[in-house]
Design a protein around this motif. Structure first.
Motif, mmCIF file in Angstrom:
data_model
loop_
_atom_site.group_PDB
_atom_site.id
_atom_site.type_symbol
_atom_site.label_atom_id
_atom_site.label_comp_id
_atom_site.label_asym_id
_atom_site.label_seq_id
_atom_site.Cartn_x
_atom_site.Cartn_y
_atom_site.Cartn_z
ATOM 1 N N ARG A 140 -14.006 5.832 3.188
ATOM 2 C CA ARG A 140 -15.199 4.680 3.610
ATOM 3 C C ARG A 140 -14.859 3.522 2.840
ATOM 4 N NH1 ARG A 140 -19.994 3.202 1.904
ATOM 5 N NH2 ARG A 140 -20.441 5.171 0.822
ATOM 6 N N PHE A 141 -14.330 3.512 1.605
ATOM 7 C CA PHE A 141 -14.097 2.293 0.932
ATOM 8 C C PHE A 141 -12.709 1.782 1.652
ATOM 9 C CE2 PHE A 141 -17.053 3.911 -2.335
ATOM 10 C CZ PHE A 141 -17.813 2.661 -2.497
ATOM 11 N N ALA A 142 -11.899 2.733 1.863
ATOM 12 C CA ALA A 142 -10.420 2.262 2.403
ATOM 13 C C ALA A 142 -10.616 1.547 3.668
ATOM 14 C CB ALA A 142 -9.539 3.394 2.558
ATOM 15 N N ALA A 143 -11.753 1.905 4.642
ATOM 16 C CA ALA A 143 -12.066 1.480 5.872
ATOM 17 C C ALA A 143 -12.484 0.069 5.437
ATOM 18 C CB ALA A 143 -12.982 2.212 6.593
ATOM 19 N N ARG A 144 -13.686 -0.040 4.354
ATOM 20 C CA ARG A 144 -14.097 -1.527 4.005
ATOM 21 C C ARG A 144 -13.267 -2.505 3.719
ATOM 22 N NH1 ARG A 144 -19.134 -1.183 0.125
ATOM 23 N NH2 ARG A 144 -19.929 -0.029 1.763
ATOM 24 N N TYR A 145 -12.387 -2.010 2.702
ATOM 25 C CA TYR A 145 -11.458 -2.921 2.021
ATOM 26 C C TYR A 145 -10.064 -3.036 2.431
ATOM 27 C CZ TYR A 145 -15.541 -3.078 -1.175
ATOM 28 O OH TYR A 145 -16.804 -3.196 -1.557
ATOM 29 N N ALA A 146 -9.749 -2.377 3.709
ATOM 30 C CA ALA A 146 -8.283 -2.575 4.214
ATOM 31 C C ALA A 146 -8.000 -3.850 4.310
ATOM 32 C CB ALA A 146 -8.411 -1.641 5.140
ATOM 33 N N PRO A 147 -9.167 -4.754 5.224
ATOM 34 C CA PRO A 147 -8.733 -6.072 5.430
ATOM 35 C C PRO A 147 -8.128 -6.992 3.895
ATOM 36 C CG PRO A 147 -10.692 -5.480 6.492
ATOM 37 C CD PRO A 147 -10.359 -4.523 5.616
ATOM 38 N N LEU A 148 -8.598 -6.499 2.840
ATOM 39 C CA LEU A 148 -8.274 -7.055 1.702
ATOM 40 C C LEU A 148 -7.021 -6.619 1.153
ATOM 41 C CD1 LEU A 148 -11.665 -7.590 -0.139
ATOM 42 C CD2 LEU A 148 -10.797 -9.245 1.256
ATOM 43 N N GLY A 149 -6.252 -5.514 1.892
ATOM 44 C CA GLY A 149 -4.928 -5.048 1.283
ATOM 45 C C GLY A 149 -5.353 -3.755 0.347
ATOM 46 N N PHE A 150 -6.486 -3.247 0.287
ATOM 47 C CA PHE A 150 -6.642 -1.951 -0.462
ATOM 48 C C PHE A 150 -6.029 -0.883 0.110
ATOM 49 C CE2 PHE A 150 -9.741 -4.458 -2.817
ATOM 50 C CZ PHE A 150 -9.914 -4.194 -4.105
ATOM 51 N N ARG A 151 -5.571 -0.020 -0.834
ATOM 52 C CA ARG A 151 -4.929 1.363 -0.330
ATOM 53 C C ARG A 151 -5.412 2.410 -1.353
ATOM 54 N NH1 ARG A 151 -0.541 2.643 -3.299
ATOM 55 N NH2 ARG A 151 0.287 0.708 -4.501
ATOM 56 N N VAL A 152 -5.549 3.798 -0.939
ATOM 57 C CA VAL A 152 -5.652 4.696 -1.759
ATOM 58 C C VAL A 152 -4.687 5.140 -2.657
ATOM 59 C CG1 VAL A 152 -6.574 7.173 -1.950
ATOM 60 C CG2 VAL A 152 -7.539 5.750 -0.138
ATOM 61 N N ALA A 153 -4.802 5.087 -3.992
ATOM 62 C CA ALA A 153 -3.837 5.526 -4.961
ATOM 63 C C ALA A 153 -3.006 7.007 -4.738
ATOM 64 C CB ALA A 153 -4.338 5.634 -6.385
ATOM 65 N N GLU A 154 -1.930 7.078 -4.672
ATOM 66 C CA GLU A 154 -1.264 8.500 -4.323
ATOM 67 C C GLU A 154 -1.901 9.437 -5.188
ATOM 68 O OE1 GLU A 154 0.707 11.176 -2.651
ATOM 69 O OE2 GLU A 154 0.434 9.165 -1.710
ATOM 70 N N GLU A 155 -2.291 9.403 -6.362
ATOM 71 C CA GLU A 155 -2.891 10.608 -7.225
ATOM 72 C C GLU A 155 -4.105 10.861 -6.910
ATOM 73 O OE1 GLU A 155 -3.117 6.816 -9.998
ATOM 74 O OE2 GLU A 155 -1.872 7.368 -8.403
ATOM 75 N N THR A 156 -4.847 9.727 -6.437
ATOM 76 C CA THR A 156 -6.119 10.063 -5.761
ATOM 77 C C THR A 156 -6.222 10.890 -4.643
ATOM 78 O OG1 THR A 156 -7.174 8.110 -6.765
ATOM 79 C CG2 THR A 156 -8.497 9.104 -4.936
ATOM 80 N N LEU A 157 -5.120 10.623 -3.577
ATOM 81 C CA LEU A 157 -4.792 11.202 -2.385
ATOM 82 C C LEU A 157 -4.493 12.676 -2.485
ATOM 83 C CD1 LEU A 157 -5.312 9.993 0.556
ATOM 84 C CD2 LEU A 157 -2.568 9.814 0.584
ATOM 85 N N GLN A 158 -3.768 12.871 -3.725
ATOM 86 C CA GLN A 158 -3.516 14.203 -4.049
ATOM 87 C C GLN A 158 -4.484 14.885 -4.398
ATOM 88 O OE1 GLN A 158 -0.382 14.332 -7.000
ATOM 89 N NE2 GLN A 158 1.030 13.059 -5.676
ATOM 90 N N LEU A 159 -5.638 14.523 -4.893
ATOM 91 C CA LEU A 159 -6.910 15.055 -5.264
ATOM 92 C C LEU A 159 -7.694 15.542 -4.246
ATOM 93 C CD1 LEU A 159 -8.509 13.723 -8.768
ATOM 94 C CD2 LEU A 159 -7.790 15.961 -8.217
ATOM 95 N N MET A 160 -7.767 14.460 -3.244
ATOM 96 C CA MET A 160 -8.371 14.522 -1.929
ATOM 97 C C MET A 160 -7.737 15.732 -1.308
ATOM 98 S SD MET A 160 -9.006 10.551 -1.169
ATOM 99 C CE MET A 160 -9.550 10.597 0.527
ATOM 100 N N ARG A 161 -6.457 15.903 -1.230
ATOM 101 C CA ARG A 161 -5.973 17.038 -0.608
ATOM 102 C C ARG A 161 -6.225 18.226 -1.277
ATOM 103 N NH1 ARG A 161 -0.727 14.000 -1.242
ATOM 104 N NH2 ARG A 161 -0.623 12.690 0.745
ATOM 105 N N ARG A 162 -6.482 18.379 -2.667
ATOM 106 C CA ARG A 162 -6.715 19.759 -3.109
ATOM 107 C C ARG A 162 -8.270 19.994 -2.802
ATOM 108 N NH1 ARG A 162 -6.192 18.621 -9.357
ATOM 109 N NH2 ARG A 162 -7.860 20.034 -9.330
#
Length: 408
Positions: A140-162
């Motif tokens: 949800r934060f990614a959807a909110r801040y995408a217009p500002l250029g935000f992205r999910v850090a790869e290490e955080t994405l890996q935790l989300m996969r776990r």
């Protein structure tokens, strides 16, 4: 006792965004200290208080420990000896783990300001993985801040996969999931929310019917983007650009679920996908406990969106059936939202985003023509019950025939 502004209020001020809700954390105080100063306790699991004048929420600094499955599986510890840094450590993202003192100084022990500059959504600590709801929150934060250029850090994405692979997402209640999904759909880039969930494998667990659409082709002549899942993301993007309400966004998200059931040997055609999709949409509505207005519109859009696309070709009798299915006379707003969803569907195609959609005006005109039929003259003729309904349908059909003839 020390009081700090924390979380989103600090983050958004540093981003130059409007600050709406302000949260406060109190360090070095007990429940008795707060009550002695007139604060009113409102917390259930942990001590939260309302300020006696402003009504804003003040929470005692606390730590938390995993004690069970799901969002609610935590034991909290609040005490005057819990430090600000310990309180901030339990938060989800570094950009949400900053505090501000009464002099406006920023306390940033975990690099939140650096991640704001780098436009990164990064978890604070490995404890992030203990709360499955955070997968939805980060998306949800990614959807909110995408217009500002935000992205999910790869290490955080890996935790989300776990988390997704662990099965913990199944422990989330429908109410908590819906709260995050509905809020995310109203963000500036709801398509990014769905994409992030897919990137970490969570979409297959939360909305498998939607996840199944990715990789399913459609006829390139009608859908230059080809991929059905990509099309759904593009439709969501149009919803946001045109500021559609939640009902329309939810319906657009689910409108093509039936294409996921098309046998591969029939690709890229999807004959009767509208009817096949109805049971899938109903299942998603029930599983997510979608509110009634969202659920009803989603089913109707799924079943009838191709009717709208072919509106100029429809026979008057078919138009009449469509209006009756939507109860367009008593519920004009729902029919208007149907038209909006179908227009977003038509615009959510590569290179066709700005293409006119004359079907919208045509359907509105048809509804207006049918509504002009007055009931009173029929009542004055003594008609009632089934006879009245049949006579009203005949008069409306005649009005729709005249309407279609005028535009031929």
């Amino acid at each position: 006792m020390q009081i700090y502004k924390v979380g989103g209020a600090v983050r958004d001020r540093l981003l130059g965004r409007p600050v709406t809700d302000i949260d406060w954390v109190v360090v070095g105080a007990s429940i008795e200290d707060m009550q002695a100063r007139g604060f009113r306790p409102v917390g259930g699991d942990f001590p939260v208080f309302l300020h006696p004048q402003t009504g804003e929420e003040y929470a005692l600094a606390r730590t938390e420990r995993k004690s069970g499955r799901g969002y609610g599986g935590f034991t909290f510890y609040a005490s005057p000896d819990v430090s600000l840094e310990e309180d901030l450590l339990r938060r989800d993202l570094t950009i949400n783990a900053m505090a501000e003192d009464d002099q406006g100084r920023i306390i940033d022990p975990y690099g939140g300001q650096a991640d704001l500059q780098a436009r990164l959504l990064r978890h604070v600590s490995p404890a992030f993985a203990e709360d499955p709801l955070r997968v939805l929150r980060v998306a949800r934060f990614a959807a909110r801040y995408a217009p500002l250029g935000f992205r999910v850090a790869e290490e955080t994405l890996q935790l989300m996969r776990r988390i997704a692979d662990s099965g913990e997402l199944q422990a989330l209640t429908a109410e908590r999931s819906w709260k995050e999904i509905s809020r995310a759909l109203m963000e500036p880039r709801p398509d990014v929310f769905i994409q992030v969930l897919r990137d970490c494998g969570a979409l297959a667990h939360l909305l498998p019917e939607l996840d199944a659409l990715f990789g399913v082709p459609q006829p390139e002549a009608h859908h230059p983007e080809v991929d059905t899942g990509v099309h759904c993301l593009m439709v969501l993007r149009q919803c946001a650009l045109r500021e559609q309400p939640l009902t329309v966004r939810w319906a657009c998200l689910l409108h093509d679920l039936g294409k996921g059931l098309t046998p591969p040997e029939q690709w890229p055609r999807h004959i009767a996908h509208e009817q096949r999709g109805v049971r899938l949409i109903q299942a998603v509505n029930q599983r997510c406990k979608a509110p009634r207005d969202c659920a009803e519109l989603a089913v109707l859009v799924g079943e009838f969106h191709t009717h709208a696309h072919r509106a100029l070709e429809l026979r008057p009798a078919t138009l009449l059936e469509l209006l009756q299915r939507f109860d367009a006379y008593r519920r004009p707003q729902r029919f208007e939202e149907f038209i909006a969803a179908c227009e977003m569907d038509a615009r959510g195609r590569h290179g066709l985003e700005q293409r006119d959609y004359p079907q919208a005006a045509y359907l509105r005109g048809a509804a207006d023509a049918a509504r002009t039929v007055a009931v009173q003259p029929l009542l004055e003729r003594g008609l009632k019950g089934a006879e009245l309904g049949e006579a009203l349908a005949r008069e409306r059909l005649a009005a729709l025939k005249a309407y279609k003839a005028e535009r031929a």
